[in-house]
Design an enzyme around this catalytic site. Structure first.
Site, PDB file in Angstrom:
ATOM      1  N   LYS A   1      10.265-113.191 -64.420  1.00  0.00           N
ATOM      2  CA  LYS A   1      11.616-112.659 -64.193  1.00  0.00           C
ATOM      3  C   LYS A   1      11.840-111.438 -65.075  1.00  0.00           C
ATOM      4  O   LYS A   1      11.039-111.165 -65.977  1.00  0.00           O
ATOM      5  CB  LYS A   1      12.643-113.755 -64.491  1.00  0.00           C
ATOM      6  CG  LYS A   1      12.590-114.260 -65.926  1.00  0.00           C
ATOM      7  CD  LYS A   1      13.309-115.601 -66.060  1.00  0.00           C
ATOM      8  CE  LYS A   1      13.352-116.031 -67.513  1.00  0.00           C
ATOM      9  NZ  LYS A   1      13.770-117.428 -67.657  1.00  0.00           N
TER      10      LYS A   1
ATOM     11  N   TYR B   1      24.579 -91.120 -89.159  1.00  0.00           N
ATOM     12  CA  TYR B   1      26.016 -91.379 -89.024  1.00  0.00           C
ATOM     13  C   TYR B   1      26.492 -92.437 -90.013  1.00  0.00           C
ATOM     14  O   TYR B   1      25.826 -93.445 -90.224  1.00  0.00           O
ATOM     15  CB  TYR B   1      26.332 -91.885 -87.618  1.00  0.00           C
ATOM     16  CG  TYR B   1      26.081 -90.878 -86.516  1.00  0.00           C
ATOM     17  CD1 TYR B   1      26.830 -89.703 -86.439  1.00  0.00           C
ATOM     18  CD2 TYR B   1      25.112 -91.110 -85.549  1.00  0.00           C
ATOM     19  CE1 TYR B   1      26.609 -88.787 -85.421  1.00  0.00           C
ATOM     20  CE2 TYR B   1      24.886 -90.200 -84.524  1.00  0.00           C
ATOM     21  CZ  TYR B   1      25.637 -89.037 -84.467  1.00  0.00           C
ATOM     22  OH  TYR B   1      25.414 -88.141 -83.458  1.00  0.00           O
TER      23      TYR B   1
HETATM   24  C1  LIG Z   1      12.864-118.232 -68.409  1.00  0.00           C
HETATM   25  C2  LIG Z   1      12.548-119.583 -67.922  1.00  0.00           C
HETATM   26  C3  LIG Z   1      11.294-120.139 -68.179  1.00  0.00           C
HETATM   27  C4  LIG Z   1      10.290-119.503 -69.104  1.00  0.00           C
HETATM   28  O1  LIG Z   1      10.724-119.668 -70.420  1.00  0.00           O
HETATM   29  P1  LIG Z   1       9.842-119.230 -71.678  1.00  0.00           P
HETATM   30  O2  LIG Z   1      10.606-119.695 -72.845  1.00  0.00           O
HETATM   31  O3  LIG Z   1       9.776-117.727 -71.608  1.00  0.00           O
HETATM   32  O4  LIG Z   1       8.515-119.847 -71.518  1.00  0.00           O
HETATM   33  C5  LIG Z   1      11.001-121.357 -67.582  1.00  0.00           C
HETATM   34  N1  LIG Z   1      11.903-122.005 -66.823  1.00  0.00           N
HETATM   35  C6  LIG Z   1      13.134-121.506 -66.581  1.00  0.00           C
HETATM   36  C7  LIG Z   1      14.088-122.291 -65.760  1.00  0.00           C
HETATM   37  C8  LIG Z   1      13.499-120.296 -67.136  1.00  0.00           C
HETATM   38  O5  LIG Z   1      14.732-119.809 -66.937  1.00  0.00           O
END
Ligand SMILES: *Cc1c(COP(=O)(O)O)cnc(C)c1O
Length: 363
Positions: free
Chosen positions: A35, A256
């Site tokens: 993702k 800044y």
């Molecule tokens: C993002 C996600 C994962 C992967 O998680 P990691 O901590 O990056 O291994 C797995 N399952 C779901 C439902 C997620 O949202």
């Protein structure tokens, strides 16, 4: 000519980390989570490097046809299900499996005709984000089985506190979540349990499938555990050059708000990276930058396009030196810790204006 800043994607590291997670998966089905543009590494790069995994997990609907166009032939899982009825034909065409996690999605499917769709059931066992209660699982399954053209592949759940840093005894420990799941953890249709932390730190979490994420990208899911200890290698390096050097007298300020004032004659490198590239603006003085084989501290406020590093004690650092902001030599969690966040956030926050270079020694 582009600005002297780049995001390097290390394909050999992505491949190596996939092997590490393959071993952690044992004989379970290994889903790899891609993702957010593969946590900032590029979906196509990830798909190529993850060729040895069993399936890939995404959530943007358009990423499903994108993966098929990139030549991904194995299963695809939509981990947030779908959002609108119009998404379903797109997902059917891409042969993507869909997480059914709410009454809204279930009743939308019941209202559709001529389906040809793989699904699984999302269960909330303690994360309270998506999913039905475990007590509802059998009723949901029966309704899915009653929809012509829908094939159910069991249950999916996600753990809220799999990281070893979580020492509490709150309502959602791994043990309490497993207890709520009960016999569904061995669901004959399939049970996809847990992400990187469950895979690496909780051998008691079994099921027949797992979802590896952050470790594939060479980042530890817990900043108290090193990448080295897990045998994984950072898969992205963000680096930029020193484009100016300021020689300051004691008592002069940088950037800044004059948040840093020199206490001695100082040599300050100005780096071509700012918050509009994805480096966090709230970063305090003294955050690490890896330059010419040494860690030097940041000084002064991070600007939109530039930031400053104190190279007084790093004589090799000079105009034109590359500064690694995180990556192969500087684990991103060390940088993230300084600003109260996690490596996850930084690696997927590099801005589109930063040129990406894919490094693939295997090619
Ligand atoms: C993002 C996600 C994962 C992967 O998680 P990691 O901590 O990056 O291994 C797995 N399952 C779901 C439902 C997620 O949202």
């Amino acid at each position: 000519m582009p600005r002297p800043i780049e995001l390097i994607i290390h394909m050999d590291a992505l491949r190596h980390n996939t092997e590490v997670m393959r071993r952690a998966a044992g004989d379970r089905f290994l889903w790899v989570v891609a993702k957010a543009n593969a946590y900032g590494h590029g979906l196509e790069n990830a798909a190529k490097a993850f060729s040895e995994a069993d399936g890939i997990v995404i959530l943007d609907i358009s990423d499903a046809p994108r993966l098929r166009a990139a030549g991904w032939k194995k299963p695809i899982l939509m981990i947030e299900g779908f959002f609108d009825p119009e998404d379903i034909p797109v997902l059917e065409k891409a042969r993507a499996e869909v997480l059914v996690h709410s009454e809204r999605l279930l009743s939308m499917l019941e209202g559709m005709k001529d389906l040809d769709l793989d699904v699984c059931i999302g269960l909330n066992t303690g994360m309270s984000r998506l999913g039905f209660r475990p007590s509802e699982a059998e009723a949901v399954r029966a309704r899915l089985h009653a929809i012509p053209g829908v094939r159910c592949h069991g249950v999916v759940t996600h753990f809220a506190n799999g990281d070893p840093s979580y020492k509490g005894d709150g309502p959602a420990t791994v043990a309490k979540q497993l207890a709520r799941l009960g016999r569904l953890a061995d669901d004959p249709e399939g049970a996809c349990l847990g992400a990187t932390t469950a895979m690496l730190f909780h051998p008691e979490v079994k099921g027949n499938a797992v979802r590896a994420g952050i470790a594939l990208y060479g980042v530890s899911p817990d900043s108290t555990v090193s990448e080295e200890a897990l045998g994984i290698i950072p898969a992205q390096t963000l680096r930029a050059k020193i484009i100016a050097v300021q020689n300051l007298e004691p008592g002069e300020a940088v950037s800044y708000g004059s948040k840093w004032i020199s206490e001695r004659p100082s040599r300050i490198g100005i780096i071509a990276c700012g918050y509009a590239d994805g480096y966090p603006r709230p970063m305090p003085n003294g955050s690490p930058v890896w330059v010419e084989g040494k860690i030097s501290p940041t000084v002064g406020r991070v600007c939109m396009d530039m930031m400053a590093v104190d190279i007084t004690d790093n004589p090799a650092a000079k105009l034109g030196s590359w500064c690694e902001l995180w990556g192969k030599h500087l684990p991103v969690n060390r940088v993230a810790d300084r600003v109260g966040t996690i490596g996850y956030e930084l690696i997927c926050s590099v801005m589109p204006r930063v040129p990406v270079r894919v490094e693939d020694p295997g090619q």
